[in-house]
Structure formats: C-alpha cells, structure tokens
Write a protein that holds these residues in place. Structure first.
Motif, PDB file in Angstrom:
ATOM      1  N   TYR A 263       0.771  -1.164   0.097  1.00 57.46           N
ATOM      2  CA  TYR A 263       0.029   0.030  -0.050  1.00 57.46           C
ATOM      3  C   TYR A 263       0.674   1.298   0.199  1.00 57.46           C
ATOM      4  N   LEU A 264       1.995   1.218   0.623  1.00 53.96           N
ATOM      5  CA  LEU A 264       2.924   2.459   0.553  1.00 53.96           C
ATOM      6  C   LEU A 264       3.959   2.280  -0.283  1.00 53.96           C
ATOM      7  N   GLY A 265       4.267   1.344  -0.781  1.00 49.99           N
ATOM      8  CA  GLY A 265       5.540   1.108  -1.716  1.00 49.99           C
ATOM      9  C   GLY A 265       6.883   1.179  -0.952  1.00 49.99           C
ATOM     10  N   VAL A 266       6.689   0.682   0.488  1.00 48.85           N
ATOM     11  CA  VAL A 266       7.965   0.972   1.288  1.00 48.85           C
ATOM     12  C   VAL A 266       8.315  -0.350   1.340  1.00 48.85           C
ATOM     13  N   ASP A 267       9.526  -0.788   1.354  1.00 45.85           N
ATOM     14  CA  ASP A 267      10.147  -2.224   1.532  1.00 45.85           C
ATOM     15  C   ASP A 267      10.702  -2.140   3.001  1.00 45.85           C
ATOM     16  N   THR A 268      10.717  -3.316   3.684  1.00 45.11           N
ATOM     17  CA  THR A 268      11.050  -3.171   5.163  1.00 45.11           C
ATOM     18  C   THR A 268      12.463  -4.070   4.943  1.00 45.11           C
ATOM     19  N   ILE A 269      13.438  -3.370   5.768  1.00 35.88           N
ATOM     20  CA  ILE A 269      14.950  -4.017   5.987  1.00 35.88           C
ATOM     21  C   ILE A 269      14.731  -4.790   7.309  1.00 35.88           C
ATOM     22  N   GLU A 270      14.990  -5.970   7.308  1.00 34.58           N
ATOM     23  CA  GLU A 270      15.264  -6.968   8.468  1.00 34.58           C
ATOM     24  C   GLU A 270      16.966  -6.960   8.793  1.00 34.58           C
TER      25      GLU A 270
END
Ligand code: PMP
Length: 311
Positions: free
Chosen positions: A228-235
């Motif tokens: 929905y936000l086009g934001v990836d998460t870095i783990e």
C-alpha cells in the motif's frame, strides 16, 4: 475485568468461573504452557466478527507445542471450530482478544509431556490510548532472553517473566513501554510487541534472529507497507541510538495493533507526534482487519454465519 459468560476447557464450553486447573499441574508450578493471542474484529456495518489471521496463529501454536515436546497437538480445524463456538456462545458484538493455551496438566514434574490441556478464553478488547496518542518508550536494563536460554521464538508462558520484569520497571519509571536489547546489545522487542522504525523513508525492523517472536503483525506490516505504501522493510540488527535518529518508531502486535512511539528515553522521536507512515499503516491495518477493506479475504475468518452480509 468484566468476565464473559463462557470459557472453553478441554473440549467443553463451560461457565467462566469453572475454567480451572490444579495448583500441582506443571503449568501452575513451572509455567509449562504455550499460547496465542488472536483478535476478533467486529464489523458493525456487516454485523460480523472476523478472526484475524487465525491460520497463521495456529501454525505458530503448533510449532510452540512441538518445540516444547508436548505429546499431543489438537488439530487446527478443531481449534478454529472451538474458537468460533466460544465467540458465538458469548454472543460478542465487539472486538475481542482471544487467548488459546495448550498446557501440561495433571500431576507431573518438570519434564512431563502431558496430559496436554487446551483452554480458550475471549474478552472484549479496545484499542489502547497509546495506539492513538503515541507511547513513551525506554530502553530496559533487562535483557531479552536469548535463543539458547529461553527461545523468544516459542510463545511459552514462562517467557513472560522476562517481559513482566521489563514492563514493571518501565511503568514504575513512568514509561508506557520497554524496549529490550538482546545479549549482543541489539534491539530485540518489547513485551508482546515487535518494533519498527522509519529512517529515510525506509521501514527497518530487527531480523528474526534477534531474539524476537516471529510476529504475525510484524509480517502483516511488512506486507502492507510494500503493497500500500510502496515501502520495503529491511530486516537487520538495530542499534539503540538508531531509535533516536529515526523519523518514526512504532511497535506492533496482536494486542497492541500498531502503536506509534513518540519518545525513547525521554528523547523526542521525529516531531513528537505519530508519523505519516505509522498513521497510514494504522489505517490500512485496521481497515483490512475489520474487513472494511475487503482485500486479503483469506486473513479473515467470519464467526457468525447467519447474517445477510457474511462473506
Ligand atoms: N513478541 C512477543 C514476545 C509477543 O508475545 C507478541 C504477541 N504475540 C508479539 C511479539 C507480537 O506477535 P503477534 O503480532 O503475532 O501478536
């Protein structure tokens, strides 16, 4: 607490006050139980109660029992039916928090693998004040339990002694929530919640090997952030000072949902208000969990079958 009428114990729906175990049982003596917290979201418009991601919770519940070497696991289908029956018996027309527990009953000692009891309780649960206004966090002086001591990945009752120590200290010192570091000094999680931050428009959260529970809400946030936000998460590993540099910090879990953090150790995060990415995630998460947004239909299990609108 206003108790509901019914609870579930070992195959039967019974009056709340009758749901008891013996003081000599391993669960009472040593906390030998595993549990899940699952939310049921009430949708007023369609008059439906939706269990959120119940299949994923039951998968983790099965893993916890296996890792604890319990001698029997109740099948997931039977458990979903029991949860649904309990919610119907209590005629809930509000958002609820369901607690499912498998525990070592009987009169065994520390290494007893059975008999395995099953308990289900469900209580109305509102959204917390902090999830609207934001929470004040601190870095706890208590360390998160390491995987080779008491694995945080297993949702075992006894693990919550660690969370309780941190929570009590935080409350006594005037904070809403504690963030625990792990044995390597990296951010792990909060009592019953995983932690995210936003730096330079990017979502960042401690990876699964940082002594965290593999949270279903965390997974949901990662997926919704991307979709929905086009934001990836870095783990990855997260240092404590990064929480001060971050533009936004929030924590998440079934009970806490998504809760903005407005300060860490009394240092203001961002501009001291819930940030834009956090606010958007809160809205998307809630819309999907309640079914107001009909995407991800498989994440919602309807409890009632007799409404015109039920999916
Ligand atoms: N960490 C811990 C230790 C928890 O108990 C919980 C609550 N289950 C979480 C994180 C969040 O997990 P979930 O999103 O699956 O509720």
């Amino acid at each position: 607490m206003l108790a509901p009428e019914f609870a579930y114990l070992n195959g039967r729906i019974i009056p709340w006050d009758d749901a008891k175990v013996h003081v000599f049982s391993p669960v009472a003596k040593y906390g030998i139980g595993v549990f899940e917290g699952i939310r049921g979201y009430w949708n007023e418009h369609v008059q439906q109660l939706y269990l959120f991601r119940v299949a994923e919770h039951l998968e983790r519940y099965a893993f916890s029992q296996k890792a604890m070497r319990f001698d029997r696991a109740v099948s997931s289908n039977a458990l979903i039916d029991s949860i649904i029956h309990l919610c119907r018996a209590n005629a809930f027309r509000t958002t609820v928090h369901i607690r499912l527990m498998a525990f070592i009953d009987g009169a065994g000692e520390l290494a007893a693998k059975g008999p395995v009891g099953t308990a289900i309780t469900a209580l109305p649960r509102k959204t917390t004040r902090q999830s609207i206004e934001g929470a004040a966090a601190h870095i706890s002086s208590w360390m998160r339990i390491p995987d080779n001591v008491m694995p945080a990945r297993i949702k075992c009752n006894a693990n919550y002694h660690n969370a309780r120590l941190a929570m009590m200290q935080a409350q006594l010192d005037g904070y809403d929530v504690a963030f625990l570091l792990n044995s390597r000094g990296k951010l792990a999680e909060a009592p019953a919640m995983c932690v995210f931050m936003v730096r330079d428009g990017q979502l960042i959260t401690p990876s699964g090997t940082n002594d965290i529970l593999e949270s279903i809400t965390r997974q949901t946030v990662i997926q919704l952030g991307r979709e929905y936000l086009g934001v990836d998460t870095i783990e990855r590993d997260v240092d404590r000072t990064e929480l001060i540099l971050a533009q936004e910090v929030f924590y998440c879990g079934t009970g806490a949902e998504i809760t903005p953090v407005t300060s860490v150790d009394r240092m203001v995060v961002g501009c001291g208000q819930p940030g834009p990415i956090t606010r958007q995630l809160i809205d998307i998460y809630r819309a999907i969990a309640t079914g107001n947004n009909t995407a991800h239909e498989r994440w919602r299990t309807p409890v009632f079958c007799n409404t015109d609108y039920a999916q």
